[in-house]
Design an enzyme around this catalytic site. Structure first.
Site, PDB file in Angstrom:
ATOM      1  N   TYR A 101     -34.529-104.320 -41.204  1.00 54.96           N
ATOM      2  CA  TYR A 101     -33.735-105.437 -41.701  1.00 54.96           C
ATOM      3  C   TYR A 101     -33.301-106.409 -40.604  1.00 54.96           C
ATOM      4  O   TYR A 101     -32.540-107.334 -40.873  1.00 54.96           O
ATOM      5  CB  TYR A 101     -32.564-104.903 -42.524  1.00 54.96           C
ATOM      6  CG  TYR A 101     -33.052-104.368 -43.846  1.00 54.96           C
ATOM      7  CD1 TYR A 101     -32.970-105.113 -45.007  1.00 54.96           C
ATOM      8  CD2 TYR A 101     -33.694-103.130 -43.924  1.00 54.96           C
ATOM      9  CE1 TYR A 101     -33.472-104.655 -46.217  1.00 54.96           C
ATOM     10  CE2 TYR A 101     -34.201-102.654 -45.121  1.00 54.96           C
ATOM     11  CZ  TYR A 101     -34.088-103.416 -46.261  1.00 54.96           C
ATOM     12  OH  TYR A 101     -34.598-102.975 -47.453  1.00 54.96           O
ATOM     13  N   HIS A 153     -17.764-100.463 -36.207  1.00 54.71           N
ATOM     14  CA  HIS A 153     -19.077-100.399 -36.863  1.00 54.71           C
ATOM     15  C   HIS A 153     -19.558 -98.965 -37.085  1.00 54.71           C
ATOM     16  O   HIS A 153     -20.686 -98.608 -36.765  1.00 54.71           O
ATOM     17  CB  HIS A 153     -20.119-101.190 -36.079  1.00 54.71           C
ATOM     18  CG  HIS A 153     -19.862-102.667 -36.072  1.00 54.71           C
ATOM     19  ND1 HIS A 153     -20.798-103.567 -35.622  1.00 54.71           N
ATOM     20  CD2 HIS A 153     -18.792-103.403 -36.446  1.00 54.71           C
ATOM     21  CE1 HIS A 153     -20.307-104.805 -35.722  1.00 54.71           C
ATOM     22  NE2 HIS A 153     -19.072-104.718 -36.213  1.00 54.71           N
ATOM     23  N   GLU A 158     -24.307-110.120 -45.493  1.00 62.68           N
ATOM     24  CA  GLU A 158     -25.499-109.918 -46.311  1.00 62.68           C
ATOM     25  C   GLU A 158     -25.268-108.960 -47.473  1.00 62.68           C
ATOM     26  O   GLU A 158     -24.438-108.053 -47.409  1.00 62.68           O
ATOM     27  CB  GLU A 158     -26.631-109.325 -45.453  1.00 62.68           C
ATOM     28  CG  GLU A 158     -27.062-110.186 -44.295  1.00 62.68           C
ATOM     29  CD  GLU A 158     -28.152-109.558 -43.445  1.00 62.68           C
ATOM     30  OE1 GLU A 158     -28.667-110.244 -42.552  1.00 62.68           O
ATOM     31  OE2 GLU A 158     -28.497-108.366 -43.681  1.00 62.68           O
ATOM     32  N   TYR A 176     -20.716-114.134 -31.511  1.00 63.22           N
ATOM     33  CA  TYR A 176     -19.345-114.613 -31.381  1.00 63.22           C
ATOM     34  C   TYR A 176     -19.168-115.540 -30.187  1.00 63.22           C
ATOM     35  O   TYR A 176     -18.257-116.380 -30.182  1.00 63.22           O
ATOM     36  CB  TYR A 176     -18.377-113.436 -31.279  1.00 63.22           C
ATOM     37  CG  TYR A 176     -18.226-112.703 -32.586  1.00 63.22           C
ATOM     38  CD1 TYR A 176     -17.574-113.293 -33.666  1.00 63.22           C
ATOM     39  CD2 TYR A 176     -18.743-111.427 -32.746  1.00 63.22           C
ATOM     40  CE1 TYR A 176     -17.449-112.632 -34.869  1.00 63.22           C
ATOM     41  CE2 TYR A 176     -18.614-110.756 -33.945  1.00 63.22           C
ATOM     42  CZ  TYR A 176     -17.964-111.365 -35.007  1.00 63.22           C
ATOM     43  OH  TYR A 176     -17.844-110.706 -36.201  1.00 63.22           O
ATOM     44  N   GLN A 201     -11.485 -99.426 -36.249  1.00 65.41           N
ATOM     45  CA  GLN A 201     -12.036 -99.291 -37.599  1.00 65.41           C
ATOM     46  C   GLN A 201     -12.212 -97.823 -38.006  1.00 65.41           C
ATOM     47  O   GLN A 201     -12.741 -97.549 -39.087  1.00 65.41           O
ATOM     48  CB  GLN A 201     -13.386-100.011 -37.672  1.00 65.41           C
ATOM     49  CG  GLN A 201     -13.292-101.505 -37.453  1.00 65.41           C
ATOM     50  CD  GLN A 201     -14.647-102.171 -37.347  1.00 65.41           C
ATOM     51  OE1 GLN A 201     -15.662-101.661 -37.830  1.00 65.41           O
ATOM     52  NE2 GLN A 201     -14.685-103.329 -36.710  1.00 65.41           N
TER      53      GLN A 201
END
Length: 399
Positions: free
Chosen positions: A276, A173, A266, A287, A105
């Site tokens: 949060y 991430h 979200e 997963y 990513q």
């Protein structure tokens, strides 16, 4: 009003694989072409209120930002910064982009014009840099855009003003979205938990957090954890997983879109000093099928304003303020990667409600509002298209 968007109500098939939910796209890329098509894609027959016009193509585009005129900056993950004349579809390459750690990513990420761009030409970029051994992390840097011609530009004096700390192994991430407060006084940066989970609840690092900084990267003295010093002082909110969207409403409310695990994607309203919940609370599951406690009243965590199960893999979001789509004013527009969707959420101050949802037929990587109110979409992946959305009865003259 907190709302759940349950998969049974969604009119498209959703991928629930790890690759789909974390939004990664690791295919080899070989095509760096850019083209323009004057013919709109067939939207009217699909019941959409907009038509789509393809303007250009890019090699793994990740983010875009409009300049005050009809030029658009686009980042490509491998480390290339492009500039586009959206009226003609012509593309130039901006020299001076940073060397990036590309893979998974990671690569070149966000691009945002600074709050005083008209005066100082400052551009902010995020990207991934290598650390010691097999570690890496996101950074934010800024430099001045210098153009000798509209599409002949350089990024001068680029310097790093923020880093994820610590750098860790893995290639997921990062988050690394950038948003400036409406008054231009503060820069907010999303910092993912790097698929490590626990750092999101640990205030000794700046992972799994939304950070509040001054535009030069220094820390405001009134941040909620400023007294802790170090990177802890940067934190505005924490308990986050992977935030790929940050958008301010004109009233100063900060909204984010965040990838959950298997389910539980979200949209959150970001509040000072709040937790949060990740990885202690989520409306999805791990997963491996193991349970995660759902958000519930009294658990000490901020619940999402909206969530999706199954996952849509939310990419970035924008707060729409244009006049070209008057029915979309005061709405959040959200793109889905595995969901291949465009979603509209109506905003009423601190509440959201589901309004519209369109199956786009491709992974939506990024959205932007153009200077005249059109909505611009970047398709994920190699040969990712730049597509302009305009109302069907307005033609193609707006940007």
């Amino acid at each position: 009003m907190k709302i759940s968007m349950i998969g049974a109500a969604l009119p498209f098939t959703l991928a629930l694989s790890l690759a789909g939910c974390n939004g990664s796209n690791d295919k080899a890329v070989a095509n760096d072409s850019a083209t323009q098509s004057a013919d709109p894609l067939n939207s009217q027959s699909m019941g959409r209120p907009f038509e789509e016009t393809e303007v250009a193509k890019f090699d793994e585009p990740w983010a875009m930002s409009f300049l005050p005129d009809d030029r658009l900056l686009v980042t490509e993950k491998r480390g290339v910064l492009k500039i586009v004349d959206v009226l003609t579809g012509k593309i130039g390459t901006v020299s001076g982009a940073p060397t990036v750690d590309y893979g998974g990513q990671g690569g070149l990420g966000d691009v945002v014009t600074g709050p005083n761009f008209r005066a100082d030409k400052m551009i902010y970029l995020s990207w991934i840099e290598a650390g010691k051994g097999d570690t890496r992390g996101a950074v934010v840097g800024r430099g001045r855009l210098n153009c000798t011609q509209p599409l002949a530009c350089s990024l001068d004096g680029l310097s790093v003003i923020w880093r994820q700390d610590p750098k860790v192994t893995g290639r997921g991430h990062y988050s690394h979205r950038i948003a400036f407060s409406p008054d231009g006084q503060y820069m907010f940066v999303s910092s993912g938990e790097r698929q490590k989970k626990d750092p999101a609840q640990d205030l000794s690092n700046n992972l799994g957090s939304v950070l509040r900084l001054n535009p030069d990267g220094t820390v405001p003295a009134d941040n909620p954890f400023a007294e802790r010093g170090g990177v802890s002082a940067q934190i505005w909110s924490y308990g986050h997983r992977n935030i790929l969207g940050l958008a301010f409403a004109p009233n100063g409310n900060l909204w984010e879109s965040e990838m959950g695990p298997k389910g539980g994607d979200e949209v959150n309203l970001i509040k000072r000093g709040k937790n949060y919940g990740w990885p202690n609370a989520s409306n999805g599951i791990n997963y491996d099928g193991s349970n995660i406690p759902d958000h519930k009243p009294g658990d000490g965590y901020e619940p999402p304003e909206a969530f999706w199960t199954p996952s849509i893999s939310p990419a970035n979001l924008i707060y729409y303020t244009g006049s070209l789509f008057p029915e979309w004013q005061d709405s959040l527009l959200l793109g889905g990667l595995s969901g291949e969707t465009l979603i509209r959420l109506k905003v009423d101050d601190q509440d959201v409600s589901k309004a519209d949802q369109w199956d786009m037929g491709f992974r939506v990587r990024a959205l932007a509002q153009g200077p005249q109110g059109a909505v611009w979409v970047l398709e994920d992946g190699s040969n990712g298209r730049l597509i302009k959305l305009t109302p069907i009865d307005h033609g193609h003259g707006e940007s």
